[in-house]
Design a protein around this motif. Structure first.
Motif, PDB file in Angstrom:
ATOM      1  N   PHE B  14      76.047  27.474  56.909  1.00  0.00           N
ATOM      2  CA  PHE B  14      74.631  27.844  56.816  1.00  0.00           C
ATOM      3  C   PHE B  14      74.006  27.278  55.548  1.00  0.00           C
ATOM      4  CE2 PHE B  14      71.703  30.644  54.602  1.00  0.00           C
ATOM      5  CZ  PHE B  14      70.608  30.552  55.442  1.00  0.00           C
ATOM      6  N   VAL B  15      74.677  27.457  54.425  1.00  0.00           N
ATOM      7  CA  VAL B  15      74.125  27.029  53.135  1.00  0.00           C
ATOM      8  C   VAL B  15      73.898  25.523  53.114  1.00  0.00           C
ATOM      9  CG1 VAL B  15      74.823  26.712  50.706  1.00  0.00           C
ATOM     10  CG2 VAL B  15      74.835  28.991  51.742  1.00  0.00           C
ATOM     11  N   ALA B  16      74.853  24.766  53.634  1.00  0.00           N
ATOM     12  CA  ALA B  16      74.683  23.311  53.675  1.00  0.00           C
ATOM     13  C   ALA B  16      73.464  22.943  54.519  1.00  0.00           C
ATOM     14  CB  ALA B  16      75.945  22.657  54.226  1.00  0.00           C
ATOM     15  N   HIS B  17      73.355  23.568  55.686  1.00  0.00           N
ATOM     16  CA  HIS B  17      72.250  23.298  56.599  1.00  0.00           C
ATOM     17  C   HIS B  17      70.918  23.730  55.994  1.00  0.00           C
ATOM     18  CE1 HIS B  17      70.180  22.960  60.459  1.00  0.00           C
ATOM     19  NE2 HIS B  17      69.734  24.177  60.303  1.00  0.00           N
ATOM     20  N   TYR B  18      70.908  24.925  55.393  1.00  0.00           N
ATOM     21  CA  TYR B  18      69.653  25.492  54.887  1.00  0.00           C
ATOM     22  C   TYR B  18      69.045  24.629  53.793  1.00  0.00           C
ATOM     23  CZ  TYR B  18      66.316  28.839  53.017  1.00  0.00           C
ATOM     24  OH  TYR B  18      65.162  29.442  52.600  1.00  0.00           O
ATOM     25  N   TYR B  19      69.850  24.291  52.782  1.00  0.00           N
ATOM     26  CA  TYR B  19      69.269  23.578  51.636  1.00  0.00           C
ATOM     27  C   TYR B  19      68.983  22.118  51.972  1.00  0.00           C
ATOM     28  CZ  TYR B  19      70.119  27.788  48.959  1.00  0.00           C
ATOM     29  OH  TYR B  19      70.082  29.089  48.510  1.00  0.00           O
ATOM     30  N   GLN B  20      69.763  21.545  52.861  1.00  0.00           N
ATOM     31  CA  GLN B  20      69.464  20.184  53.312  1.00  0.00           C
ATOM     32  C   GLN B  20      68.078  20.147  53.970  1.00  0.00           C
ATOM     33  OE1 GLN B  20      72.015  18.667  56.480  1.00  0.00           O
ATOM     34  NE2 GLN B  20      72.207  16.740  55.359  1.00  0.00           N
ATOM     35  N   ALA B  24      64.444  18.550  52.615  1.00  0.00           N
ATOM     36  CA  ALA B  24      63.904  17.424  53.395  1.00  0.00           C
ATOM     37  C   ALA B  24      62.615  17.796  54.115  1.00  0.00           C
ATOM     38  CB  ALA B  24      64.934  16.950  54.415  1.00  0.00           C
ATOM     39  N   ASN B  25      62.527  19.047  54.609  1.00  0.00           N
ATOM     40  CA  ASN B  25      61.406  19.418  55.471  1.00  0.00           C
ATOM     41  C   ASN B  25      61.377  20.935  55.617  1.00  0.00           C
ATOM     42  OD1 ASN B  25      59.485  19.737  57.480  1.00  0.00           O
ATOM     43  ND2 ASN B  25      60.941  19.253  59.124  1.00  0.00           N
ATOM     44  N   LEU B  56      57.108  29.414  52.004  1.00  0.00           N
ATOM     45  CA  LEU B  56      58.002  28.329  51.580  1.00  0.00           C
ATOM     46  C   LEU B  56      57.279  26.980  51.582  1.00  0.00           C
ATOM     47  CD1 LEU B  56      61.369  29.291  53.329  1.00  0.00           C
ATOM     48  CD2 LEU B  56      60.594  29.812  50.998  1.00  0.00           C
ATOM     49  N   THR B  57      56.401  26.784  52.563  1.00  0.00           N
ATOM     50  CA  THR B  57      55.721  25.483  52.632  1.00  0.00           C
ATOM     51  C   THR B  57      54.540  25.395  51.660  1.00  0.00           C
ATOM     52  OG1 THR B  57      54.394  26.284  54.487  1.00  0.00           O
ATOM     53  CG2 THR B  57      56.388  25.031  55.025  1.00  0.00           C
ATOM     54  N   GLN B  62      56.209  18.644  45.243  1.00  0.00           N
ATOM     55  CA  GLN B  62      56.303  17.594  46.256  1.00  0.00           C
ATOM     56  C   GLN B  62      57.763  17.285  46.607  1.00  0.00           C
ATOM     57  OE1 GLN B  62      53.510  16.374  47.757  1.00  0.00           O
ATOM     58  NE2 GLN B  62      52.539  17.974  46.540  1.00  0.00           N
ATOM     59  N   LYS B  63      58.592  17.233  45.564  1.00  0.00           N
ATOM     60  CA  LYS B  63      60.007  16.922  45.777  1.00  0.00           C
ATOM     61  C   LYS B  63      60.843  18.066  45.262  1.00  0.00           C
ATOM     62  CE  LYS B  63      60.100  12.927  43.552  1.00  0.00           C
ATOM     63  NZ  LYS B  63      60.652  11.679  42.981  1.00  0.00           N
ATOM     64  N   VAL B  64      61.900  18.400  45.975  1.00  0.00           N
ATOM     65  CA  VAL B  64      62.779  19.476  45.534  1.00  0.00           C
ATOM     66  C   VAL B  64      64.203  19.143  45.969  1.00  0.00           C
ATOM     67  CG1 VAL B  64      62.263  20.814  47.621  1.00  0.00           C
ATOM     68  CG2 VAL B  64      63.165  21.986  45.605  1.00  0.00           C
ATOM     69  N   ALA B  65      65.138  19.482  45.106  1.00  0.00           N
ATOM     70  CA  ALA B  65      66.549  19.292  45.449  1.00  0.00           C
ATOM     71  C   ALA B  65      67.356  20.474  44.914  1.00  0.00           C
ATOM     72  CB  ALA B  65      67.076  17.981  44.870  1.00  0.00           C
ATOM     73  N   HIS B  66      68.155  21.075  45.792  1.00  0.00           N
ATOM     74  CA  HIS B  66      69.060  22.153  45.405  1.00  0.00           C
ATOM     75  C   HIS B  66      70.466  21.594  45.212  1.00  0.00           C
ATOM     76  CE1 HIS B  66      65.835  24.472  47.390  1.00  0.00           C
ATOM     77  NE2 HIS B  66      66.282  25.530  46.752  1.00  0.00           N
TER      78      HIS B  66
END
Lengths: 131, 131
Positions: B14-20, B24-25, B56-57, B62-66
């Motif tokens: 879940f965590v991998a899917h969620y933050y990816q 991205a979107n 959340l949106t 503009q850009k975010v990375a976890h």
């Protein structure tokens, strides 16, 4: 969520009670855990009140003080009985170190089957947040 | 807890899917929430997939990375259906800032009533950990 904020009151009362006891007498936390309680402490898992309390009382410091910065609570309405998620962040002062450590901790509280007005700790997850 | 570590696998997937998807979107996270989902974002509460995704949106970057540092998972065995607590800590990089922020986030995942092999986000609590 705002019409019946009892979960927030329960969570905040629990947090005040929990850390006051943690800082004064960790062994005194035992009644808050049950045989099905889980603790993940810095990634290390423990199950059952005895194992949880053994871990908490074996932590290698003499003096400890928690300062709570945030306490967010939510009810878990989609399962029965309804638990409460309690998500805490704060500072941890250990022994005579002048530098507090940041920590985060998550609890899931469950109503006590023998007394549904009171809650025990079903899940406990603790992490230091290194800066 | 170690005999059936499926909850850890579910949580990590879940965590991998969620933050990816978050990075991205964010609007694409909508299928992970339901009408009874709750978000507490920096202390501000939201309920329902629409309100959660609107929040959340609307976050102003503009850009975010976890970057995930820790992911601790536990099953919630004392209520039916069994949820999973997922407790995450990591770094958050926003736009072109060179300085990551520390964050902690807690999810309670619940099995989807129409497909119990999949899970949705019932509880979501997010905090930045100021240093």
């Amino acid at each position: 969520m705002s019409a019946s904020p009892q979960f927030q009151q329960v969570g905040e009362a629990f947090v005040a009670h929990y850390y006051q006891n943690f800082d004064a007498n960790r062994a005194g936390l035992a009644p808050l855990y049950r045989d099905n309680s889980m603790l993940t402490f810095e990634g290390e898992p423990f199950m059952g009140a005895i194992n949880v309390i053994n871990k908490l009382t074996s932590l290698g410091f003499q003096k400890v003080a928690h300062q709570i910065i945030t306490c967010d609570c939510q009810p878990i309405l989609a399962s029965q009985p309804n638990g409460i998620v309690v998500f805490v962040s704060g500072n941890l002062m250990v022994d005579d170190s002048p530098n507090p450590m940041k920590f985060s901790q998550t609890f899931v509280l469950m109503p006590d089957p023998s007394n549904p007005a009171s809650y025990y700790v079903h899940n406990d997850l603790f992490r230091l947040n290194y800066g």
